[in-house]
Scaffold this active site. Structure first.
Site, PDB file in Angstrom:
ATOM      1  N   GLU A   1     -40.136  35.898 -55.655  1.00 50.32           N
ATOM      2  CA  GLU A   1     -41.347  35.101 -55.931  1.00 50.32           C
ATOM      3  C   GLU A   1     -41.863  34.296 -54.741  1.00 50.32           C
ATOM      4  O   GLU A   1     -43.078  34.257 -54.506  1.00 50.32           O
ATOM      5  CB  GLU A   1     -41.098  34.161 -57.129  1.00 50.32           C
ATOM      6  CG  GLU A   1     -41.142  34.855 -58.492  1.00 50.32           C
ATOM      7  CD  GLU A   1     -39.804  35.409 -58.940  1.00 50.32           C
ATOM      8  OE1 GLU A   1     -38.903  35.590 -58.082  1.00 50.32           O
ATOM      9  OE2 GLU A   1     -39.641  35.647 -60.146  1.00 50.32           O
TER      10      GLU A   1
ATOM     11  N   ALA B   1     -43.347  40.000 -63.282  1.00 50.58           N
ATOM     12  CA  ALA B   1     -44.608  39.743 -63.971  1.00 50.58           C
ATOM     13  C   ALA B   1     -45.680  40.597 -63.292  1.00 50.58           C
ATOM     14  O   ALA B   1     -45.539  40.975 -62.121  1.00 50.58           O
ATOM     15  CB  ALA B   1     -44.958  38.265 -63.859  1.00 50.58           C
TER      16      ALA B   1
ATOM     17  N   GLY C   1     -39.794  38.326 -62.715  1.00 47.05           N
ATOM     18  CA  GLY C   1     -39.700  38.109 -64.159  1.00 47.05           C
ATOM     19  C   GLY C   1     -38.817  39.153 -64.836  1.00 47.05           C
ATOM     20  O   GLY C   1     -38.221  38.888 -65.882  1.00 47.05           O
TER      21      GLY C   1
ATOM     22  N   GLU D   1     -35.446  37.806 -64.504  1.00 39.92           N
ATOM     23  CA  GLU D   1     -35.303  36.642 -65.401  1.00 39.92           C
ATOM     24  C   GLU D   1     -35.139  37.069 -66.855  1.00 39.92           C
ATOM     25  O   GLU D   1     -34.422  36.434 -67.631  1.00 39.92           O
ATOM     26  CB  GLU D   1     -36.510  35.716 -65.240  1.00 39.92           C
ATOM     27  CG  GLU D   1     -36.523  35.038 -63.871  1.00 39.92           C
ATOM     28  CD  GLU D   1     -37.759  34.188 -63.657  1.00 39.92           C
ATOM     29  OE1 GLU D   1     -38.875  34.731 -63.801  1.00 39.92           O
ATOM     30  OE2 GLU D   1     -37.604  32.988 -63.362  1.00 39.92           O
TER      31      GLU D   1
END
Ligand code: COA
Length: 245
Positions: free
Chosen positions: A129, A63, A106, A109
């Site tokens: 993270e 992200a 992300g 993911e």
């Protein structure tokens, strides 16, 4: 379709999406989330295979940290990435992630949410993270465990372990490592194989394979639909007539 953060090439049987923010290592920002939702809407309306990849030798570096830093409880509860990745996981037809370089946070993911992953020799999966003071809340805490088992998942999630291409292959996280420069070609070959199957059969198989419990009733119901399809009769007639595809 024209998008600032990705390229989406539309074909009859597939859509190829290339994440493209090379200046930020394809970090997933709000605009990219929006554009990926648009891609999903198109695929829900007209189901096709999806090939997802990244520009510039990176899949996606997570992200966008600049945006993440300013997000609070409200945005976390909106599940900005988790809802997008769930939508991708539930797309009607199979999805393939072609991972070259980093798939972190992300980005990892997003790859975990696809049905099948292929890697270049440079692929690296990781979930750093906690190093940023947050958790991997968009699927890594459960999808990664389903994909590689709790022991390895916890090494990745809790101990910052990164999985390179060889390790990802050994664990079954990726289906194959494509030789350097051949990743997209190999991914298309995989999609070509899937595209030769009955589209409704593929679609129902994915739905049933992902169904939470309910077996074997869901399987029987899906099979009941397929047994009545003209495509099934045509494919079996062709087999019996000796025309193997
Ligand atoms: N969000 C926002 N920007 C990011 C980013 C992210 N997740 N990942 C990389 N970038 C930006 C960098 O800030 C840098 O911008 P700048 O050129 O304006 O300084 C640019 O992308 C290139 O990154 P850089 O770190 O110089 O590239 P690298 O090739 O040396 O390293 C990574 C690549 C992916 C290893 C490294 O960028 C990285 O660790 N990124 C963060 C990964 C992460 O923690 N993701 C989890 C987020 S939840």
């Amino acid at each position: 379709m024209s998008h600032p953060t990705l390229r989406a090439e539309e074909h009859d049987d597939r859509v190829v999406v290339t994440l493209s923010r090379p200046e930020a290592r394809n970090a997933i920002n709000a605009a990219m989330v929006r554009e990926l939702h648009e891609v999903c809407a198109g695929l829900e309306e007209r189901p096709r295979l999806l090939l997802l990849t990244g520009d510039g030798g990176t899949f996606a570096a997570g992200a966008d940290i600049g945006e993440l830093r300013d997000r609070g409880r409200e945005q976390a509860l909106q599940g900005i990435n988790s809802r997008l990745f769930d939508r991708i996981a539930r797309l009607p037809m199979p999805t393939v992630a072609a991972v070259d370089g980093y798939a972190l946070g992300g980005g990892a993911e997003l790859a975990y949410a696809c049905d099948i992953r292929l890697a270049s020799p440079a692929a690296v999966f990781g979930n750093p993270e906690p190093g940023l003071g947050i958790l991997a809340a968009a699927g890594a805490c459960w999808r990664l465990r389903e994909l590689v088992g709790a022991s390895v998942a916890k090494q990745v999630l809790l101990a910052g372990k990164r999985l390179d291409a060889e390790e990802a292959l050994r664990l079954g996280l990726v289906a194959e490592i494509a030789p350097h420069g051949e990743l997209l070609e190999r991914a298309h070959a995989l999609l070509d194989r899937m595209a030769r199957s009955g589209p409704l059969a593929l679609r129902l198989t994915k739905l049933v394979a992902d169904a939470p419990g309910g077996h074997p009733i869901t399987d029987d119901l899906a099979q009941a639909i397929l047994f009545e399809s003209a495509d099934k009769r045509a494919r079996m007639d062709a087999f019996l007539a000796g025309g193997r595809s």
